[in-house]
Design a protein around this motif. Sequence first.
Motif, PDB file in Angstrom:
ATOM      1  N   CYS A 778      -5.582  24.821   2.541  1.00 41.15           N
ATOM      2  CA  CYS A 778      -4.618  23.994   3.271  1.00 41.15           C
ATOM      3  C   CYS A 778      -3.438  23.658   2.390  1.00 41.15           C
ATOM      4  O   CYS A 778      -3.609  23.326   1.204  1.00 41.15           O
ATOM      5  N   TRP A 779      -2.242  23.767   2.996  1.00 36.79           N
ATOM      6  CA  TRP A 779      -1.026  23.283   2.355  1.00 36.79           C
ATOM      7  C   TRP A 779      -0.575  22.029   3.086  1.00 36.79           C
ATOM      8  O   TRP A 779      -0.446  22.025   4.323  1.00 36.79           O
ATOM      9  N   GLY A 780      -0.333  20.980   2.325  1.00 35.78           N
ATOM     10  CA  GLY A 780       0.175  19.756   2.910  1.00 35.78           C
ATOM     11  C   GLY A 780       1.687  19.723   2.855  1.00 35.78           C
ATOM     12  O   GLY A 780       2.339  20.671   2.406  1.00 35.78           O
ATOM     13  N   PRO A 781       2.272  18.607   3.286  1.00 34.80           N
ATOM     14  CA  PRO A 781       3.736  18.526   3.321  1.00 34.80           C
ATOM     15  C   PRO A 781       4.379  18.576   1.953  1.00 34.80           C
ATOM     16  O   PRO A 781       5.548  18.933   1.829  1.00 34.80           O
ATOM     17  N   THR A 782       3.634  18.243   0.927  1.00 36.59           N
ATOM     18  CA  THR A 782       4.218  18.231  -0.415  1.00 36.59           C
ATOM     19  C   THR A 782       3.734  19.393  -1.264  1.00 36.59           C
ATOM     20  O   THR A 782       4.127  19.507  -2.416  1.00 36.59           O
ATOM     21  N   ASP A 783       2.889  20.247  -0.719  1.00 36.31           N
ATOM     22  CA  ASP A 783       2.362  21.379  -1.500  1.00 36.31           C
ATOM     23  C   ASP A 783       3.403  22.494  -1.531  1.00 36.31           C
ATOM     24  O   ASP A 783       3.810  23.009  -0.495  1.00 36.31           O
ATOM     25  N   THR A 784       3.810  22.859  -2.727  1.00 39.13           N
ATOM     26  CA  THR A 784       4.781  23.939  -2.876  1.00 39.13           C
ATOM     27  C   THR A 784       4.213  25.101  -3.669  1.00 39.13           C
ATOM     28  O   THR A 784       4.889  26.108  -3.863  1.00 39.13           O
ATOM     29  N   ALA A 785       3.007  24.957  -4.156  1.00 43.18           N
ATOM     30  CA  ALA A 785       2.425  26.040  -4.960  1.00 43.18           C
ATOM     31  C   ALA A 785       1.102  26.443  -4.328  1.00 43.18           C
ATOM     32  O   ALA A 785       1.020  26.745  -3.148  1.00 43.18           O
ATOM     33  N   ALA A 786       0.020  26.417  -5.131  1.00 41.51           N
ATOM     34  CA  ALA A 786      -1.276  26.872  -4.637  1.00 41.51           C
ATOM     35  C   ALA A 786      -1.833  25.885  -3.612  1.00 41.51           C
ATOM     36  O   ALA A 786      -1.631  24.663  -3.701  1.00 41.51           O
ATOM     37  N   PRO A 787      -2.543  26.382  -2.602  1.00 48.52           N
ATOM     38  CA  PRO A 787      -3.113  25.502  -1.568  1.00 48.52           C
ATOM     39  C   PRO A 787      -4.381  24.821  -2.068  1.00 48.52           C
ATOM     40  O   PRO A 787      -4.987  25.200  -3.085  1.00 48.52           O
ATOM     41  N   ARG A 788      -4.803  23.786  -1.290  1.00 49.27           N
ATOM     42  CA  ARG A 788      -6.072  23.116  -1.573  1.00 49.27           C
ATOM     43  C   ARG A 788      -7.181  23.807  -0.808  1.00 49.27           C
ATOM     44  O   ARG A 788      -7.022  24.173   0.352  1.00 49.27           O
TER      45      ARG A 788
END
Length: 995
Positions: A778-788
Amino acid sequence: MTRGYFAISAVGTFHNSAEFADLALVPDEAKAMREALTGLGLTEMCRAPDGELTHEELYTELGTSPGPPGEGRTLVLYCTGHGHAEAAAGWLLVPPDPGAKSVDDWMTPAKLLRAVLRRRDVSQVLLILDACYAGDGAREALANALESVVQLGSATDVWVVAAARRLDEAQQMTFVPAFVDALERQARKNLAVPYLDPSTVTDLTAELMKRNAEQMPWVAAGYQAGGCRTLPNPRFMPPEPPTDEVDRQWSTAARGVAEASHPGWYFTGRDDILRRLADHLQGDSPPEPVLLSAGAGTGKTAILGRLLTAATAEARQALPPVARYGQLPTGDVPITALSVDGLDAASAAEDLADALALPARDLPGLLAALAQRTERLALAIDDVDAAGDPAGIVEEFLRPLAALPCVRLVAAARDTSVEGFREVELPDAGPAIEEYVRTRLTYASASSGRTVSAQIADACRGNFSAAVVAVDSLLRDLRAKPMRDALAESLRAADRRLDALCRRAMRGWATDPDELVTHLAAACSYSPDGRLPADLWAAVTSRLTGHDYTPGEVTACATAAAAFLDGSTLWRPRFGYVGRADERFRVAEVLVDEARQRYGPRWTGCPDEVTAILLGVATEADGRFASLLDEAPLLLAAPAPLVTRELRKTRARVDGRDRIATWAGVPVGGDPRDRALLLGLLGARNNLPQLVGDTPVLWAHHVTSPERPSPLTRSAVAGNLLVTAHDDASVRWWDSRSGTELRAWPPPGTRWTDAAVTGLAAAGPLTTVVTGDHQSFCWGPTDTAAPRALPGPATLTAVHVAGAVAVVHGSAVVVLDGASGVEQKRHSLPDEVLLADFAGPTDRPVLWLVDRVGRAWRWDLRAGGRRPSVVSLCPSPLALACSREDDATVVVDMYGRLTLPTFAAEVAWPETAAGELRSAAVTARWLVLGGGPDRRSGWLEIHPVSDRRPATRWPVDGMVIGLGVAGDLVFVATSGGLAALRLSGRTRLRGGGQR
């Protein structure tokens, strides 16, 4: 001038002889040799009235009435029959009745030659012996002839050819065919040589005879210092023009040269016309007058000149052999020719009286004098259409002449018909012109290849006048230029000649026909398919010249010059443009403006031929009118193959390849709106947004490139974001309003997982993916690199705009908080879950699940929604789409059928059965279906359900693999690109049913 003669003796029937059998083919040998020697331009000196001369009869004829001494006469003697050798008498020619006289009295070759040597009018003699053992006869004849020359004081040169050596038996019809073939081959090989050498011809004859016979010919020569002139070269072109008294007009045209002072005889072809006209003038055909009708420059005058210069036996004999090829008159009736160009009936009568040496000075006097004539009068009247008064010439001059019993009349006119005259039309002159060009090039030692002659013939368009000018230009330029440059100038010379003839044909029909021709040729020079209608042609010329031309005037001019124009309602010249480049540009500028005024911004009613010109203007190398290519209606109005061809010319331009690629995706036919949509879609995708026009395309672009070639496999829409997953497991985010790429993971050239992306979901600020190894991220609104990484294994994920994430593995469903990853709900269905998606706005999240047996489960996640419930059944489910605005849901099965659990109204099937339904998107207002391929492209089907309007079907440029709807925009994903299209109208979807 050397005058050549021949004589033949042939004995094939033998009486009262057991030793000498009849020779059945001797008459054929004599006939073939006679035709060959006549073809050399030789005249037969003597012949039996009803057969062939015997050898004794030939001897008698040779001794009869010897002429005065002279150096100009040559003689060929051909003797065929049985040959016989005696020890005492030598070699002899066997007479028809061998037993009637002593062998000592039989004819010998030496005796024949002695008869010639006694004459004082033969400067050279060639004796050909075609009989068994003729080699002995040739040797004896030559030896005796040399003695006779001394004894008689003769100056005659002697050559002897034997068809067989001294021990060879001569076979019938063996020597003659080979000798005739050798003559023709040597003639063609030695065009610049006026006479053929007997030794060379005989050597070649021997080579040809080796294939089928054992006999071998040979030649014995008595004198060769000055060369043998007995065998004129029938292909030799005299280097000087004729000195006869034939009028220059007729001689020049009949010989196929530009000026009377130019040498050469190049008339070719048109044998059938010559035969028919000669038969009318000299034969027994009906006396009805004949009209030779054809366009200007097509050879009418040349045909009449050919008849005139060969009308009598004396005139034909005066022609060089090379001028006698092809059809010639066979009669002996003189032909009187007259051009009435610029004349009225009275002037024409006066000129004809002068030509006939009649004292009459006016028309009545001429007709009265001719009425008393008893011998036939053959008249050829040319240029009737160019007379000062054409109607008066016909009615007052030609008709009275044709009515006279003694007169046979042929009149020539340009594209005219005359009542009461039997019309003879010239056939297509193309083959004759090509042969004419090839002949002239051959004699000039230029190129006789078909390519050059065919190109010039094609450029001349059946016009001999243009052919003469073009060849003259080529031969002149070849002195200093290579063939390619000389040929190009030759073709331009042909165009200039045709242009001038076209202008001349239009004179008298318009104020300034020169400008009409110039403007038509300039406009049509932009495309080989271009033509102008009368109204547009008139408008362009009126604007450029200031004269007020009407379509009627233009049509009259075009009709008058029909021989030089193609078309009946839309015209183009049959020649290339020969004017200035700046004038050509000015014509194009005015033409574009006038055409735009006439046909409007959508080019409604614009003829294909005009669009061809406009596209040619647009693709010119200078690019002055390149903006025409930005007008989608023009491209769509033109024939598709024409656009394809013209766009190829733009390949070297900055946007040339993009234009070619754009047009390649537009179908040749089909609904005009569909073609316009595809053109706009592909134009936007290929950096040509000016082609979008009023289509629903907002933006479109490619998602693959040489640097990032991996195709798109999945897509999702999340408000103002588009998310795509690719074949290399990369994920990219795009601004849905502009199509601009915002970010991507992983960085180009790297991989973040070894597995493929098998699932993609996005809503609000969240994006989730599932990989082939059953992991979810999952990528959140602030994730710009690797996903969680999300907890637990997963086969599916779904995301709600409020931030909820559903993770599905098998039959287990877990609902997580997307931001924290904390589990909120969990449930297991009886069967494996194949599809999952969220519906509803932020405050009404509903999770829809479809299991393996096709049950559609609805799980309301608001307070109290502890477990899902079955709503409907959709066997063989393939795809699931849910509205983010309300609870509308669509299930697509593997056969393309739709299940609409929340719809009250049914949705129609896709209009086209071809192609598979592969994707769907739904909102409160729209149901959009996508699939493909449909013939050559993918398709969209837009359903505004509530107002019951029919579905709208749109083509797209590839198979649809993903859809999304946000507001009034539909986002379409294909393997190579993304696009946003505008939807229109408002509707609302209401519950229940399957279609």
